[in-house]
Write a protein that holds these residues in place. Structure first.
Motif, PDB file in Angstrom:
ATOM      1  N   UNK A 195       0.840  -1.195   0.000  1.00  0.00           N
ATOM      2  CA  UNK A 195       0.000   0.000   0.000  1.00  0.00           C
ATOM      3  C   UNK A 195       0.875   1.245   0.000  1.00  0.00           C
ATOM      4  N   UNK A 196       0.419   2.292  -0.706  1.00  0.00           N
ATOM      5  CA  UNK A 196       1.167   3.538  -0.714  1.00  0.00           C
ATOM      6  C   UNK A 196       1.207   4.114   0.692  1.00  0.00           C
ATOM      7  N   UNK A 197       2.402   4.530   1.106  1.00  0.00           N
ATOM      8  CA  UNK A 197       2.591   5.061   2.441  1.00  0.00           C
ATOM      9  C   UNK A 197       3.036   3.998   3.432  1.00  0.00           C
ATOM     10  N   UNK A 198       2.898   2.702   3.071  1.00  0.00           N
ATOM     11  CA  UNK A 198       3.238   1.627   3.985  1.00  0.00           C
ATOM     12  C   UNK A 198       4.469   0.840   3.573  1.00  0.00           C
ATOM     13  N   UNK A 199       4.816   0.861   2.312  1.00  0.00           N
ATOM     14  CA  UNK A 199       5.920   0.044   1.832  1.00  0.00           C
ATOM     15  C   UNK A 199       6.754   0.771   0.800  1.00  0.00           C
ATOM     16  N   UNK A 200       7.775   0.103   0.350  1.00  0.00           N
ATOM     17  CA  UNK A 200       8.712   0.676  -0.604  1.00  0.00           C
ATOM     18  C   UNK A 200       8.353   0.247  -2.024  1.00  0.00           C
ATOM     19  N   UNK A 201       8.336   1.186  -2.934  1.00  0.00           N
ATOM     20  CA  UNK A 201       8.116   0.910  -4.343  1.00  0.00           C
ATOM     21  C   UNK A 201       9.154   1.665  -5.167  1.00  0.00           C
ATOM     22  N   UNK A 202       9.631   1.028  -6.227  1.00  0.00           N
ATOM     23  CA  UNK A 202      10.564   1.673  -7.137  1.00  0.00           C
ATOM     24  C   UNK A 202       9.949   1.723  -8.519  1.00  0.00           C
ATOM     25  N   UNK A 203       9.819   2.929  -9.058  1.00  0.00           N
ATOM     26  CA  UNK A 203       9.137   3.168 -10.326  1.00  0.00           C
ATOM     27  C   UNK A 203      10.122   3.555 -11.428  1.00  0.00           C
ATOM     28  N   UNK A 204       9.869   3.030 -12.632  1.00  0.00           N
ATOM     29  CA  UNK A 204      10.580   3.436 -13.839  1.00  0.00           C
ATOM     30  C   UNK A 204       9.565   3.570 -14.969  1.00  0.00           C
ATOM     31  N   UNK A 205       9.843   4.415 -15.938  1.00  0.00           N
ATOM     32  CA  UNK A 205       8.940   4.532 -17.071  1.00  0.00           C
ATOM     33  C   UNK A 205       9.372   5.617 -18.032  1.00  0.00           C
ATOM     34  N   UNK A 206       8.827   5.564 -19.249  1.00  0.00           N
ATOM     35  CA  UNK A 206       9.141   6.590 -20.242  1.00  0.00           C
ATOM     36  C   UNK A 206       8.064   6.650 -21.307  1.00  0.00           C
ATOM     37  N   UNK A 207       7.985   7.773 -21.996  1.00  0.00           N
ATOM     38  CA  UNK A 207       7.017   7.935 -23.054  1.00  0.00           C
ATOM     39  C   UNK A 207       6.704   9.391 -23.323  1.00  0.00           C
ATOM     40  N   UNK A 208       5.480   9.652 -23.777  1.00  0.00           N
ATOM     41  CA  UNK A 208       5.022  11.013 -24.055  1.00  0.00           C
ATOM     42  C   UNK A 208       3.719  11.268 -23.304  1.00  0.00           C
ATOM     43  N   UNK A 209       3.576  12.468 -22.779  1.00  0.00           N
ATOM     44  CA  UNK A 209       2.323  12.887 -22.169  1.00  0.00           C
ATOM     45  C   UNK A 209       2.059  14.329 -22.580  1.00  0.00           C
ATOM     46  N   UNK A 210       0.818  14.770 -22.459  1.00  0.00           N
ATOM     47  CA  UNK A 210       0.533  16.166 -22.775  1.00  0.00           C
ATOM     48  C   UNK A 210      -0.941  16.485 -22.702  1.00  0.00           C
ATOM     49  N   UNK A 211      -1.257  17.721 -22.974  1.00  0.00           N
ATOM     50  CA  UNK A 211      -2.644  18.166 -23.025  1.00  0.00           C
ATOM     51  C   UNK A 211      -2.772  19.293 -24.036  1.00  0.00           C
ATOM     52  N   UNK A 212      -4.001  19.590 -24.407  1.00  0.00           N
ATOM     53  CA  UNK A 212      -4.245  20.542 -25.486  1.00  0.00           C
ATOM     54  C   UNK A 212      -3.904  21.973 -25.122  1.00  0.00           C
ATOM     55  N   UNK A 213      -3.702  22.258 -23.837  1.00  0.00           N
ATOM     56  CA  UNK A 213      -3.365  23.617 -23.426  1.00  0.00           C
ATOM     57  C   UNK A 213      -1.857  23.787 -23.217  1.00  0.00           C
TER      58      UNK A 213
END
Length: 310
Positions: A195-213
Motif C-alpha cells: 500500500x502507498x505510504x506503507x511500503x517501498x516501491x521503485x518506479x521506472x517509465x518513459x514515453x510522451x504525455x501532454x494536453x491541449x493547453x
C-alpha cells in the motif's frame, strides 16, 4: 492514501508510440514550453511515473467514487461479470445524479496475478457544476484507450495508451470550456503489492504525455523510490527527465536525505542547477492515491479554468 494501484512496468530509453489512441491527440499538440521554473514545476507535478499511472487510470477510481461500487449506486454503471472479465456500461444516471457513458472492461487472470487489461470505450461521466447550476453547467470526462499490466503482484509492467476528453464550464464565469489530455507511456514498479505510504516501491517509465493547453513532452523516470517510512511528503530518491523544444529539465528526488513538509526537489534546466523547488508532493507516497481523484481534474479541468481566466 492507503489505496492500491493495479500494476506496473519495465523499460529503458524514451518510448515513441506507434499511432495509438493517445498518439491521435499527442501528435496534434504543440511542443510544451520548458524554458522557466514555472514550466518545469508544471511538469514536475505531473510527469513522474507513479503520477502518470494514477492519472491515466483515474476512471477506475471514478467508478468507486461516483457510482457502481463502495456503497454507491449498484445499478449504474451497469456491472456484468463473466469469469475474469468485468464490464462497466453507462447509458444511465445513478442515484447521485451522475450520468455515465460508454464502457470500461477489465480482463484479468485472477486476483493472485499482476496481469490485466483495461479498455476504455468512450467511458466516463457527466455531473453538475455546483457554481454553475443556474445555467445548467456540467463537467464531463470521457476516456478512450487501454491500460495493460503484466507480471506478478510484487513486480508489474504497464503500458498506457489513453486519451481523456474533458468539457465543462469555468467556475468563475460559467463560460463553456474544453480540453484533452493523453498518455502514451510504458513503465514498471517493483513492490506493487504494498500500500502507498506503507511500503517501498521503485518506479521506472518513459514515453510522451501532454494536453491541449500545455502541449506535449517526452519524459523518463528512473528509479523513483516511494517509501512513506522514509519520507511521506516527497519521493525518497530517483529522477525524472523532461524534454521539449530543445530544452531538458531534470528533477531529482531527495526525500531520503532532505525530507521536508514543503515537498522539495532538486532540479536543473539545460544543465544549469537551480535552487530547491517546492510543492512536488505528488511524486511521493501519498501522491498516486491522491491523484486517483484529483489529477484528472487538475490536468483537465484545472487547465480549463486557467484557459478561461486568460
Amino acid at each position: 492514501m492507503r489505496s492500491r494501484l493495479l500494476a506496473v512496468v519495465a523499460m529503458s530509453g524514451l518510448w515513441v508510440g506507434c499511432g495509438g489512441t493517445a498518439a491521435e491527440a499527442l501528435n496534434k499538440y504543440k511542443a510544451a514550453s520548458l524554458s522557466s521554473e514555472a514550466d518545469v514545476k508544471l511538469w514536475a507535478q505531473r510527469a513522474s511515473a507513479p503520477n502518470i499511472y494514477a492519472s491515466a487510470n483515474v476512471a477506475v477510481a471514478l467508478v468507486g467514487l461516483l457510482g457502481g461500487s463502495n456503497g454507491q449506486d449498484p445499478n449504474c454503471p451497469v456491472v456484468a461479470k463473466d469469469g475474469n472479465t468485468t464490464r462497466f456500461t453507462g447509458g444511465c444516471t445513478d442515484t447521485n445524479g451522475v450520468e455515465w457513458f460508454g464502457s470500461m472492461e477489465q480482463v484479468g487472470e485472477g486476483e493472485d496475478t499482476g496481469t490485466a487489461l483495461i479498455t476504455y470505450d468512450g467511458f466516463g461521466y457527466q455531473k453538475a457544476i455546483t457554481a454553475c447550476e443556474a445555467s445548467g453547467g456540467k463537467t464531463k470526462l470521457i476516456f478512450h484507450g487501454t491500460s495493460k499490466m503484466t507480471g506478478s503482484k510484487s513486480k508489474r509492467d504497464f503500458e498506457i495508451d489513453i486519451r481523456l476528453e474533458a468539457s465543462g464550464q469555468s467556475e468563475s464565469s460559467c463560460t463553456p470550456i474544453s480540453a484533452t489530455s493523453a498518455w502514451e507511456y510504458k513503465g514498471n514498479v517493483d513492490g506493487a503489492d504494498t500500500s502507498f505510504g506503507d511500503g517501498r516501491q521503485t518506479w521506472n517509465g518513459s514515453g510522451r504525455i501532454g494536453d491541449s493547453q500545455s502541449g506535449v513532452i517526452e519524459v523518463e523516470t528512473k528509479a523513483e523510490v516511494v517509501d512513506g517510512s522514509v519520507c511521506d511528503s516527497e519521493a525518497a530518491s530517483g529522477s525524472t527527465t523532461v524534454k521539449s523544444g530543445g530544452h531538458t529539465a531534470v528533477i531529482q528526488y531527495d526525500g531520503a536525505t532532505d525530507c521536508e513538509d514543503s515537498s522539495t526537489v532538486q532540479w536543473s534546466l539545460d544543465g544549469k542547477a537551480s535552487a530547491e523547488m517546492e510543492g512536488v508532493r505528488c511524486s511521493a507516497a501519498s501522491g498516486p492515491a491522491f491523484s486517483a481523484w484529483s489529477l484528472a481534474l487538475l490536468g483537465a479541468l484545472g487547465l480549463m479554468r486557467r484557459r478561461a481566466r486568460r
